[in-house]
Design a protein around this motif. Structure first.
Motif, mmCIF file in Angstrom:
data_model
loop_
_atom_site.group_PDB
_atom_site.id
_atom_site.type_symbol
_atom_site.label_atom_id
_atom_site.label_comp_id
_atom_site.label_asym_id
_atom_site.label_seq_id
_atom_site.Cartn_x
_atom_site.Cartn_y
_atom_site.Cartn_z
ATOM 1 N N GLY A 178 -1.265 -4.169 5.217
ATOM 2 C CA GLY A 178 -0.946 -5.264 4.365
ATOM 3 C C GLY A 178 -1.838 -6.473 4.610
ATOM 4 N N ASP A 190 -0.335 -0.428 -1.588
ATOM 5 C CA ASP A 190 -0.190 -0.116 -0.107
ATOM 6 C C ASP A 190 1.047 0.589 0.420
ATOM 7 O OD1 ASP A 190 0.534 -1.179 2.448
ATOM 8 O OD2 ASP A 190 0.451 -3.404 2.056
ATOM 9 N N ASN A 214 2.851 -3.514 -2.626
ATOM 10 C CA ASN A 214 3.503 -3.284 -1.469
ATOM 11 C C ASN A 214 4.694 -2.405 -1.449
ATOM 12 O OD1 ASN A 214 4.702 -2.870 1.275
ATOM 13 N ND2 ASN A 214 3.811 -4.684 1.816
ATOM 14 N N ARG A 252 11.940 -6.991 10.768
ATOM 15 C CA ARG A 252 12.333 -6.080 10.109
ATOM 16 C C ARG A 252 13.074 -4.977 10.841
ATOM 17 N NH1 ARG A 252 6.593 -3.631 7.223
ATOM 18 N NH2 ARG A 252 7.850 -1.579 7.992
HETATM 19 MG MG MG Z 1 3.018 -3.088 5.640
#
Ligand code: MG
Ligand code: C5P
Length: 233
Positions: free
Chosen positions: A64, A133, A80, A177
């Motif tokens: 990323g 990605d 992404n 996350r």
């Molecule tokens: Mg990533």
């Protein structure tokens, strides 16, 4: 699917354009010559196939971060795929809870769902240079994309990084996350070895793979990325 009439947006902001100039001086190329499939509208105004780069690597390998650098320097659009899936969780999509559970477990979402999201994003995007990605994560992902979208990527980047380094980065990155915890990271690494490495091998055999040493600072890694795009001239 690519023959739609679009008008292309300006490729680079002025600061990006300054950086691009520096890169051009360093590598002696002209951005307009770099991308062989860059959309130059024909007499009909139809859009040509975009130049698609798949970006692969384990969790925390720097995909990323490097995509952001490529966007800023070379005017790509960054898709992404993890973010596309996370967005689905918070939309009213029927697949939201399945995606959430799959991401929590560190497993791979069914290609039927993922490929549709990618295809829609590519079609909605007017840029002729696209970074995808975090995809394909498995041979199933890859084959489904080729079947549904009908084309292969132009090039594939693979950020190669030792497992211990990837785990350290993921556990330190604090992005809130749900899958950046030690148990899920272990599963994501297992998925990477079992399912993603065969995809990487496939593209290597096809001569499309650019393996990049993913250790070191963000700048050091980007210096390894630059010549790949310069060589596309
Ligand atoms: Mg990533
Ligand atoms: O790429 P990223 O690390 O953001 O992906 C997060 C999670 O999203 C993966 O661990 C996986 O559960 C899911 N994912 C997927 N298929 C992809 C990309 C991501 O299932 N092609």
């Amino acid at each position: 699917m690519w023959r739609r009439v679009v008008s292309l947006p300006p490729l680079l902001s002025s600061s990006n354009s300054r950086r691009l100039n520096q890169v051009q001086v360093a590598y002696g190329f002209n951005a307009s010559q770099v991308f062989s499939t860059q959309a130059e509208e024909g007499v009909s105004g139809a859009r040509r196939k975009p130049f698609v780069t798949f970006v692969l690597g384990g969790p925390g390998s720097g995909k990323g971060t490097q995509c952001t650098r490529i966007v800023n320097t070379f005017g790509f659009t960054h898709l992404n795929v993890g973010d596309l899936l996370r967005k689905e969780i918070y939309s009213d999509s029927e697949n939201g809870s399945m995606i959430l559970d799959t991401i929590k477990e560190g497993k791979i979402v069914s290609s039927e769902v993922t490929v549709k999201l990618i295809k829609n994003s590519i079609e909605a995007n007017e840029n002729s240079r696209i970074l995808v990605d975090g995809f394909p994560r498995s041979e199933e992902n890859r084959i489904a994309y080729e079947r549904v979208v009908g084309v292969e990527p132009d090039i594939v980047l693979f950020f190669d990084c030792p497992k211990e380094e990837m785990v350290k980065r993921v556990l330190n990155r604090n992005e809130g996350r749900i899958d950046d915890n030690i148990d899920t990271v272990k599963e994501r690494l297992t998925m990477f070895s079992e399912l993603n490495l065969p995809v990487i091998k496939h593209y290597s055999k096809k001569g499309k793979l650019h393996k990049i040493d993913g250790t070191g600072t963000e700048d050091e890694i980007f210096e390894r990325v630059l010549p790949i795009f310069a060589a596309l001239r």
